[in-house]
Motif scaffolding. Structure first.
Motif, PDB file in Angstrom:
ATOM      1  N   TYR A 155     -12.992 -10.008   4.171  1.00  0.00           N
ATOM      2  CA  TYR A 155     -12.167 -11.047   4.774  1.00  0.00           C
ATOM      3  C   TYR A 155     -10.991 -11.469   3.875  1.00  0.00           C
ATOM      4  N   TYR A 156     -11.019 -11.104   2.597  1.00  0.00           N
ATOM      5  CA  TYR A 156      -9.925 -11.494   1.698  1.00  0.00           C
ATOM      6  C   TYR A 156      -8.569 -11.001   2.209  1.00  0.00           C
ATOM      7  N   PRO A 157      -8.373  -9.660   2.356  1.00  0.00           N
ATOM      8  CA  PRO A 157      -7.059  -9.203   2.799  1.00  0.00           C
ATOM      9  C   PRO A 157      -6.723  -9.651   4.222  1.00  0.00           C
ATOM     10  N   LYS A 158      -7.740  -9.831   5.058  1.00  0.00           N
ATOM     11  CA  LYS A 158      -7.474 -10.301   6.425  1.00  0.00           C
ATOM     12  C   LYS A 158      -6.869 -11.700   6.404  1.00  0.00           C
ATOM     13  N   LEU A 159      -7.401 -12.568   5.554  1.00  0.00           N
ATOM     14  CA  LEU A 159      -6.845 -13.910   5.460  1.00  0.00           C
ATOM     15  C   LEU A 159      -5.495 -13.904   4.744  1.00  0.00           C
ATOM     16  N   MET A 160      -5.308 -12.997   3.796  1.00  0.00           N
ATOM     17  CA  MET A 160      -4.014 -12.905   3.120  1.00  0.00           C
ATOM     18  C   MET A 160      -2.898 -12.609   4.108  1.00  0.00           C
ATOM     19  N   GLU A 161      -3.219 -11.811   5.108  1.00  0.00           N
ATOM     20  CA  GLU A 161      -2.212 -11.488   6.125  1.00  0.00           C
ATOM     21  C   GLU A 161      -1.841 -12.714   6.963  1.00  0.00           C
ATOM     22  N   ARG A 162      -2.691 -13.721   6.947  1.00  0.00           N
ATOM     23  CA  ARG A 162      -2.465 -14.904   7.787  1.00  0.00           C
ATOM     24  C   ARG A 162      -1.925 -16.100   7.017  1.00  0.00           C
ATOM     25  N   VAL A 163      -1.838 -15.998   5.701  1.00  0.00           N
ATOM     26  CA  VAL A 163      -1.343 -17.124   4.908  1.00  0.00           C
ATOM     27  C   VAL A 163       0.116 -17.413   5.225  1.00  0.00           C
ATOM     28  N   GLY A 164       0.889 -16.357   5.401  1.00  0.00           N
ATOM     29  CA  GLY A 164       2.303 -16.509   5.702  1.00  0.00           C
ATOM     30  C   GLY A 164       3.179 -16.244   4.494  1.00  0.00           C
ATOM     31  N   GLY A 165       4.131 -15.336   4.664  1.00  0.00           N
ATOM     32  CA  GLY A 165       5.111 -15.087   3.619  1.00  0.00           C
ATOM     33  C   GLY A 165       4.756 -13.972   2.658  1.00  0.00           C
ATOM     34  N   PHE A 166       3.502 -13.507   2.653  1.00  0.00           N
ATOM     35  CA  PHE A 166       3.111 -12.469   1.717  1.00  0.00           C
ATOM     36  C   PHE A 166       3.340 -11.077   2.312  1.00  0.00           C
ATOM     37  N   PRO A 365      -9.040  20.119  -9.191  1.00  0.00           N
ATOM     38  CA  PRO A 365     -10.203  21.015  -9.316  1.00  0.00           C
ATOM     39  C   PRO A 365     -11.552  20.314  -9.165  1.00  0.00           C
ATOM     40  N   LEU A 366     -11.542  18.973  -9.138  1.00  0.00           N
ATOM     41  CA  LEU A 366     -12.795  18.221  -9.004  1.00  0.00           C
ATOM     42  C   LEU A 366     -13.044  17.755  -7.569  1.00  0.00           C
ATOM     43  N   ASN A 367     -12.219  18.227  -6.632  1.00  0.00           N
ATOM     44  CA  ASN A 367     -12.356  17.862  -5.216  1.00  0.00           C
ATOM     45  C   ASN A 367     -12.450  16.347  -5.029  1.00  0.00           C
ATOM     46  N   PRO A 368     -11.420  15.610  -5.438  1.00  0.00           N
ATOM     47  CA  PRO A 368     -11.479  14.150  -5.427  1.00  0.00           C
ATOM     48  C   PRO A 368     -11.497  13.561  -4.022  1.00  0.00           C
ATOM     49  N   GLU A 369     -12.170  12.429  -3.890  1.00  0.00           N
ATOM     50  CA  GLU A 369     -12.200  11.674  -2.633  1.00  0.00           C
ATOM     51  C   GLU A 369     -11.556  10.316  -2.872  1.00  0.00           C
ATOM     52  N   ASN A 370     -10.474  10.051  -2.154  1.00  0.00           N
ATOM     53  CA  ASN A 370      -9.852   8.732  -2.238  1.00  0.00           C
ATOM     54  C   ASN A 370     -10.736   7.751  -1.459  1.00  0.00           C
ATOM     55  N   HIS A 371     -11.544   6.992  -2.158  1.00  0.00           N
ATOM     56  CA  HIS A 371     -12.540   6.181  -1.463  1.00  0.00           C
ATOM     57  C   HIS A 371     -12.295   4.676  -1.546  1.00  0.00           C
ATOM     58  N   LYS A 372     -11.247   4.270  -2.249  1.00  0.00           N
ATOM     59  CA  LYS A 372     -10.898   2.852  -2.304  1.00  0.00           C
ATOM     60  C   LYS A 372      -9.382   2.706  -2.342  1.00  0.00           C
ATOM     61  N   ARG A 373      -8.915   1.615  -1.781  1.00  0.00           N
ATOM     62  CA  ARG A 373      -7.509   1.246  -1.884  1.00  0.00           C
ATOM     63  C   ARG A 373      -7.438  -0.247  -2.195  1.00  0.00           C
ATOM     64  N   ARG A 374      -6.381  -0.642  -2.857  1.00  0.00           N
ATOM     65  CA  ARG A 374      -6.195  -2.063  -3.138  1.00  0.00           C
ATOM     66  C   ARG A 374      -4.706  -2.394  -3.181  1.00  0.00           C
ATOM     67  N   ARG A 375      -4.395  -3.665  -3.093  1.00  0.00           N
ATOM     68  CA  ARG A 375      -3.001  -4.091  -2.935  1.00  0.00           C
ATOM     69  C   ARG A 375      -2.669  -5.288  -3.805  1.00  0.00           C
ATOM     70  N   CYS A 376      -1.438  -5.284  -4.331  1.00  0.00           N
ATOM     71  CA  CYS A 376      -0.840  -6.480  -4.897  1.00  0.00           C
ATOM     72  C   CYS A 376       0.161  -7.021  -3.883  1.00  0.00           C
ATOM     73  N   TYR A 377       0.084  -8.323  -3.636  1.00  0.00           N
ATOM     74  CA  TYR A 377       0.940  -8.980  -2.657  1.00  0.00           C
ATOM     75  C   TYR A 377       2.078  -9.726  -3.355  1.00  0.00           C
ATOM     76  N   ARG A 378       3.117  -9.985  -2.588  1.00  0.00           N
ATOM     77  CA  ARG A 378       4.287 -10.689  -3.113  1.00  0.00           C
ATOM     78  C   ARG A 378       4.786 -11.696  -2.083  1.00  0.00           C
ATOM     79  N   LYS A 379       5.175 -12.861  -2.570  1.00  0.00           N
ATOM     80  CA  LYS A 379       5.802 -13.874  -1.716  1.00  0.00           C
ATOM     81  C   LYS A 379       6.970 -14.475  -2.451  1.00  0.00           C
ATOM     82  N   TRP A 380       8.114 -14.539  -1.801  1.00  0.00           N
ATOM     83  CA  TRP A 380       9.314 -15.138  -2.376  1.00  0.00           C
ATOM     84  C   TRP A 380       9.234 -16.658  -2.195  1.00  0.00           C
TER      85      TRP A 380
END
Length: 385
Positions: A155-166, A365-380
């Motif tokens: 729920y963290y990023p979901k609420l971040m999308e609703r804060v406004g301005g980020f 050569p290690l057959n990597p799996e991208n299994h996580k993503r994360r974000r830094c947000y910005r607000k002016w």
């Protein structure tokens, strides 16, 4: 609707409450990997962390209906702001219940702190430097966290999308890899060729090398040179380097740390690979981040006797002139047999900028799996641009 009250952390008791909130919010969560309480205290205490030689910060607690509901740190790093030409207040150590009003109140506290100090934008999650966890998890909520990174509820990023301005400022990816049964042929061939052609070779360190021979300092100075152009990087000071050398190396398994030196330059340091046994499960067994009564035992089993299934690829970096020469293959050719010997089954990368194809390509050569993503947000917050 109940109002949200913000309290500024002023006392040591307040700071302990600030740290303990995470343990309460994530109690019983199977994916969260809590930091040690003492490590958090050493980082956040303004008298202990060398980052406060140049950084400033305030910490805030949010209360709703009289109950603790959130926390956040507001940080200003003048060195990073000067390096990147920005007037930024960072937010970090952010945790909150599933409540938009609480998140808005926390962000308002950071905004007010930033404006009062002449800042023009909010960015985060970030710490004082790149040695602190950064980026809010946006994908991979059902994956075990790691010691160097942040875990957070969906729920963290979901609420971040609703804060406004980020908006998005930077995205990171992380990779999961199975430890192979032998060094992949591609790594072995490239390593052999690079060693012959460029006179690069492996050097394994002793504790005497690190502390008396100053190789610990050389490693962190290379990190400064290697990471200086990465997103938001703040160069480590001499006092910070002293702290990190004394923090990380006394208990480190030096066989899992490989450095590459250039024989054509009197064995000058060319690159590093710092890896550690995964401490995720051990840290989960440290009650509220404490070493007592039995937390120390679980950590010792993982660090000294490798009673863990994974390895964290903590810091891997090469000076620019060596990156296109395939020198990282020498690292993997040295480390993979050690992983096999210790019985590690998987490895996990640190956070990598999503567009850094050079770093991501080394895992091929290690057959990597991208299994996580994360974000830094910005607000002016500085008015009209």
């Amino acid at each position: 609707m109940a109002s949200v009250t913000i309290k500024t952390v002023k006392t040591e008791k307040d700071l302990r409450t600030f740290i303990d909130f995470h343990y309460d919010l994530y109690k019983g969560n199977p994916y969260d990997v809590p930091n040690l309480f003492t490590d958090e205290l050493n980082t956040l205490d303004k008298k202990r962390n060398a980052a406060f030689d140049f950084c400033s910060a305030e910490y805030y607690l949010a209360y709703k209906d009289g109950e603790l509901a959130g926390r956040i740190a507001a940080i200003i790093n003048p060195r990073a702001n000067e390096r990147w030409g920005r007037k930024t207040v960072r937010f970090g150590w952010i945790d909150f219940i599933n409540d938009l009003d609480v998140l808005k109140a926390l962000m308002k506290a950071v905004e007010d702190y930033g404006l009062a100090n002449g800042m023009e934008e909010i960015v985060g999650p970030l710490g004082f430097t790149d040695m602190d966890p950064e980026g809010m998890l946006t994908w991979g909520f059902d994956k075990l966290g790691t010691m160097p990174t942040i875990y957070n509820y969906e729920y963290y990023p979901k609420l971040m999308e609703r804060v406004g301005g980020f908006e998005k400022d930077n995205d990171y990816v992380e990779y999961f890899m199975r430890v192979p049964k032998a060094v992949p042929e591609k790594y072995a061939k490239i390593a052999s060729m690079v060693e012959r052609r460029y006179n690069l070779h492996v050097k394994k360190l002793t504790r005497k090398d690190i502390f008396e021979g100053k190789w610990g300092h050389k490693i962190f100075k290379l990190i400064n040179d290697t990471y200086k152009d990465l997103y938001g990087y703040s160069e480590l000071s001499e006092r910070q380097i002293d702290q990190y050398v004394n923090m990380y190396f006394p208990l480190a398994d030096l066989s899992l740390i490989t450095i590459i030196v250039d024989g054509n330059k009197n064995d000058a340091l060319a690159g590093i690979g710092i890896t550690i046994p995964s401490l995720s499960r051990a840290l989960q067994k440290c009650h509220r981040g404490r070493l007592l009564p039995f937390g120390w035992w679980h950590l010792l089993r993982a660090i000294k006797w490798h009673k863990t299934e994974g390895v964290d690829l903590l810091l891997i970096g090469f000076l620019p002139e060596y990156r296109a020469k395939g020198a990282n293959a020498i690292l993997f050719a040295d480390l993979i047999p050690r992983y096999i010997k210790y019985g590690f089954k998987w490895g996990e990368s640190q956070v990598e900028m999503e567009g850094n194809e050079g770093v991501q390509g080394q895992w091929g050569p290690l057959n990597p799996e991208n299994h996580k993503r994360r974000r830094c947000y910005r607000k002016w917050i500085g008015g009209e641009k």
